[in-house]
Structure formats: C-alpha cells, structure tokens
Design a protein around this motif. Sequence first.
Motif, PDB file in Angstrom:
ATOM      1  N   ASP A   1       0.869  -1.354   0.048  1.00  0.00           N
ATOM      2  CA  ASP A   1      -0.002   0.107   0.078  1.00  0.00           C
ATOM      3  C   ASP A   1       0.735   1.200   0.112  1.00  0.00           C
ATOM      4  O   ASP A   1       1.480   1.577   0.953  1.00  0.00           O
ATOM      5  N   ASN A   2       1.159   1.852  -1.215  1.00  0.00           N
ATOM      6  CA  ASN A   2       1.759   3.314  -1.332  1.00  0.00           C
ATOM      7  C   ASN A   2       0.850   4.518  -1.510  1.00  0.00           C
ATOM      8  O   ASN A   2       1.355   5.438  -1.867  1.00  0.00           O
ATOM      9  N   ARG A   3      -0.278   4.340  -1.037  1.00  0.00           N
ATOM     10  CA  ARG A   3      -1.251   5.467  -1.364  1.00  0.00           C
ATOM     11  C   ARG A   3      -0.758   6.745  -0.559  1.00  0.00           C
ATOM     12  O   ARG A   3      -0.393   6.590   0.634  1.00  0.00           O
ATOM     13  N   GLY A   4      -1.090   7.691  -1.355  1.00  0.00           N
ATOM     14  CA  GLY A   4      -0.459   9.076  -0.730  1.00  0.00           C
ATOM     15  C   GLY A   4       1.063   9.401  -1.017  1.00  0.00           C
ATOM     16  O   GLY A   4       1.255  10.397  -0.909  1.00  0.00           O
ATOM     17  N   GLN A   5       1.682   8.272  -1.306  1.00  0.00           N
ATOM     18  CA  GLN A   5       3.022   8.614  -1.581  1.00  0.00           C
ATOM     19  C   GLN A   5       3.349   9.027  -3.208  1.00  0.00           C
ATOM     20  O   GLN A   5       2.390   8.876  -3.996  1.00  0.00           O
ATOM     21  N   THR A   6       4.532   9.738  -3.281  1.00  0.00           N
ATOM     22  CA  THR A   6       4.673  10.269  -4.861  1.00  0.00           C
ATOM     23  C   THR A   6       5.578   9.218  -5.256  1.00  0.00           C
ATOM     24  O   THR A   6       6.594   8.763  -4.856  1.00  0.00           O
ATOM     25  N   VAL A   7       5.300   8.867  -6.628  1.00  0.00           N
ATOM     26  CA  VAL A   7       6.177   7.976  -7.590  1.00  0.00           C
ATOM     27  C   VAL A   7       6.309   8.615  -8.766  1.00  0.00           C
ATOM     28  O   VAL A   7       5.823   9.871  -9.359  1.00  0.00           O
ATOM     29  N   TYR A   8       7.367   8.210  -9.623  1.00  0.00           N
ATOM     30  CA  TYR A   8       7.550   8.647 -10.728  1.00  0.00           C
ATOM     31  C   TYR A   8       7.679   7.755 -11.913  1.00  0.00           C
ATOM     32  O   TYR A   8       7.912   6.451 -11.694  1.00  0.00           O
ATOM     33  N   SER A   9       7.120   8.328 -13.129  1.00  0.00           N
ATOM     34  CA  SER A   9       7.397   7.455 -14.479  1.00  0.00           C
ATOM     35  C   SER A   9       8.559   7.115 -14.744  1.00  0.00           C
ATOM     36  O   SER A   9       9.421   8.091 -14.827  1.00  0.00           O
ATOM     37  N   THR A  10       8.736   5.671 -15.129  1.00  0.00           N
ATOM     38  CA  THR A  10      10.271   5.452 -15.395  1.00  0.00           C
ATOM     39  C   THR A  10      10.602   5.851 -16.644  1.00  0.00           C
ATOM     40  O   THR A  10      11.582   5.660 -17.313  1.00  0.00           O
ATOM     41  N   GLU A  11       9.305   6.220 -17.443  1.00  0.00           N
ATOM     42  CA  GLU A  11       9.586   6.573 -18.893  1.00  0.00           C
ATOM     43  C   GLU A  11       9.576   8.064 -19.138  1.00  0.00           C
ATOM     44  O   GLU A  11      10.477   8.785 -20.048  1.00  0.00           O
ATOM     45  N   THR A  12       9.042   8.868 -18.375  1.00  0.00           N
ATOM     46  CA  THR A  12       8.934  10.279 -18.516  1.00  0.00           C
ATOM     47  C   THR A  12       9.383  11.046 -17.437  1.00  0.00           C
ATOM     48  O   THR A  12       9.562  12.193 -17.423  1.00  0.00           O
ATOM     49  N   ARG A  13       9.629  10.461 -16.464  1.00  0.00           N
ATOM     50  CA  ARG A  13       9.899  11.064 -15.044  1.00  0.00           C
ATOM     51  C   ARG A  13       8.915  11.875 -14.311  1.00  0.00           C
ATOM     52  O   ARG A  13       9.179  12.607 -13.247  1.00  0.00           O
ATOM     53  N   GLN A  14       7.554  12.020 -14.993  1.00  0.00           N
ATOM     54  CA  GLN A  14       6.592  12.671 -14.534  1.00  0.00           C
ATOM     55  C   GLN A  14       6.046  11.949 -13.239  1.00  0.00           C
ATOM     56  O   GLN A  14       5.924  10.972 -12.840  1.00  0.00           O
ATOM     57  N   GLU A  15       5.661  12.929 -12.117  1.00  0.00           N
ATOM     58  CA  GLU A  15       5.579  12.370 -10.891  1.00  0.00           C
ATOM     59  C   GLU A  15       3.890  12.465 -10.708  1.00  0.00           C
ATOM     60  O   GLU A  15       3.026  13.206 -11.199  1.00  0.00           O
ATOM     61  N   GLN A  16       3.372  11.712  -9.888  1.00  0.00           N
ATOM     62  CA  GLN A  16       1.952  11.302  -9.454  1.00  0.00           C
ATOM     63  C   GLN A  16       1.971  11.033  -8.202  1.00  0.00           C
ATOM     64  O   GLN A  16       2.641  10.496  -7.205  1.00  0.00           O
ATOM     65  N   ILE A  17       0.612  11.163  -7.615  1.00  0.00           N
ATOM     66  CA  ILE A  17       0.361  10.368  -6.332  1.00  0.00           C
ATOM     67  C   ILE A  17      -0.292   9.329  -6.228  1.00  0.00           C
ATOM     68  O   ILE A  17      -1.347   9.137  -7.272  1.00  0.00           O
ATOM     69  N   VAL A  18       0.214   8.164  -5.713  1.00  0.00           N
ATOM     70  CA  VAL A  18      -0.633   6.872  -5.546  1.00  0.00           C
ATOM     71  C   VAL A  18      -1.871   6.871  -4.952  1.00  0.00           C
ATOM     72  O   VAL A  18      -1.898   7.547  -3.804  1.00  0.00           O
ATOM     73  N   SER A  19      -2.923   6.385  -5.658  1.00  0.00           N
ATOM     74  CA  SER A  19      -4.231   6.646  -4.827  1.00  0.00           C
ATOM     75  C   SER A  19      -5.021   5.205  -4.799  1.00  0.00           C
ATOM     76  O   SER A  19      -6.187   5.259  -4.030  1.00  0.00           O
ATOM     77  N   GLN A  20      -4.190   4.265  -5.149  1.00  0.00           N
ATOM     78  CA  GLN A  20      -4.766   2.787  -5.172  1.00  0.00           C
ATOM     79  C   GLN A  20      -3.619   1.973  -4.099  1.00  0.00           C
ATOM     80  O   GLN A  20      -2.477   2.072  -4.521  1.00  0.00           O
TER      81      GLN A  20
END
Length: 219
Positions: A83-102
């Motif tokens: 469970d990584n919900r609420g954490q910031t993750v990064y795309s290995t392809e574009t480096r774009q960040e997003q927040i885990v929701s599931q």
Amino acid sequence: MSIYSTDIETAELGANGISKKAGWITVYQAHPVTREYQSASMEYLMFDVGLPAHSYPDKPELPPVGQALCRAADGKSWEHVEDNRGQTVYSTETRQEQIVSQFGELPDNLTLLKPQTEFDVRNGKKWVTDTQAQQAAESRAAQQEAQQALTSRLTVANTRIQPLQDAVDLDMATETERAQLVAWKKYRVLLNRLDISKAADINWPEPPDAEKAGINARG
C-alpha cells in the motif's frame, strides 16, 4: 429454572455459510469493488439465512504500516498487500510524478525513487544520468545566453554608431566624434566575428567607454 435469559444468542453458521441457528454474529465487511476491509459490525441472522453481501465471519489480522488489508480474490481469506497510497511516484519513462491513489504493487513503469536530474533515465532498478544529453542541453543554454548577450551588445553599439554616423555624413562631426565612430564600428566588427557556438570560450571585446555604455565587458 428461569424462563428468562440474559445471554446474547449467537448465530451458528453451517459449512455452506447459511445459519443453522438464529442469533447475533460479528461480520467483517469488504468493499464490493476493491475488496479492501471497511468495518466490523454485529448482524442478527435468522435461521437458514446467509451473511450480508461482501461480509465474512473470520476476523482479519491487522496489517503492518505500508500494507493494506483486503479480501482475497477467491473470497476465502484476508490478505495483506502493498500500500503506497499518498506517496509520490515517478514514471520510469517520462520522470513525471504522481500521487498513488490505489493500493497494490506498483506497475513496472512507476517507482518510488526520485530522479535527481531532468536527464535521468531508468537503468534496471535505478536512475542514471544521461550525461551526453545533459551536456548538450547545457551547451544549448550557454549558446542562447551568449546570443542574448551578443544581441544586447550589438544594440548598444548600433545605438551609439547611428548619431555619430549622422554627424559624419552631414560633415558636422568633431574629431572626438569621428574617433568615437571608428572605435564603435571596430567594436561592432569584433562582436560580429565572435563564434557563439563556443559560448564557454567567448572573450568579449572591450567596448569603447564601457562604463558609460552600460556594458559589462566581462560577459
């Protein structure tokens, strides 16, 4: 023997999940879609009645931090999942960040590791900096900065040359103005000979009367 009882009647379930004895039972609910544990409640079951939908009689073991509690896909047990919900993750392809929701394991194209530069690329399980791309970008930025500086200097030179040239063309120039015109034209020639592609090695020429011209001769 008393005709009264203060005991709470407890339901009993048969092997088929249907009550074979009416009474109260503690059930544990799971979300109908995600199967994540939601809450516990007391339910009264009549004889020959099953549990409410998405409810289970077995008490789950609470998971440690970083894991979610949900019902297994087959509905037969509770399980702990990443469970990584609420954490910031990064795309290995574009480096774009997003927040885990599931909850659940991260897909292969997402990582919790933050890239250190905009030139990082994924190499197996870690980020590595593409130094060639980084150097190329830095070179382009230096060239753009040098081009802007050159344009600024040429603008100053042209502004100084124009009135001096007018005075010479109209035979109204003093000897000082004639000398200034030559100096500013030489300065402009030197500017136009500069190789902007070698931005890091540019040796800017000293402008005539640099302090009054408002030019930083050091670049």
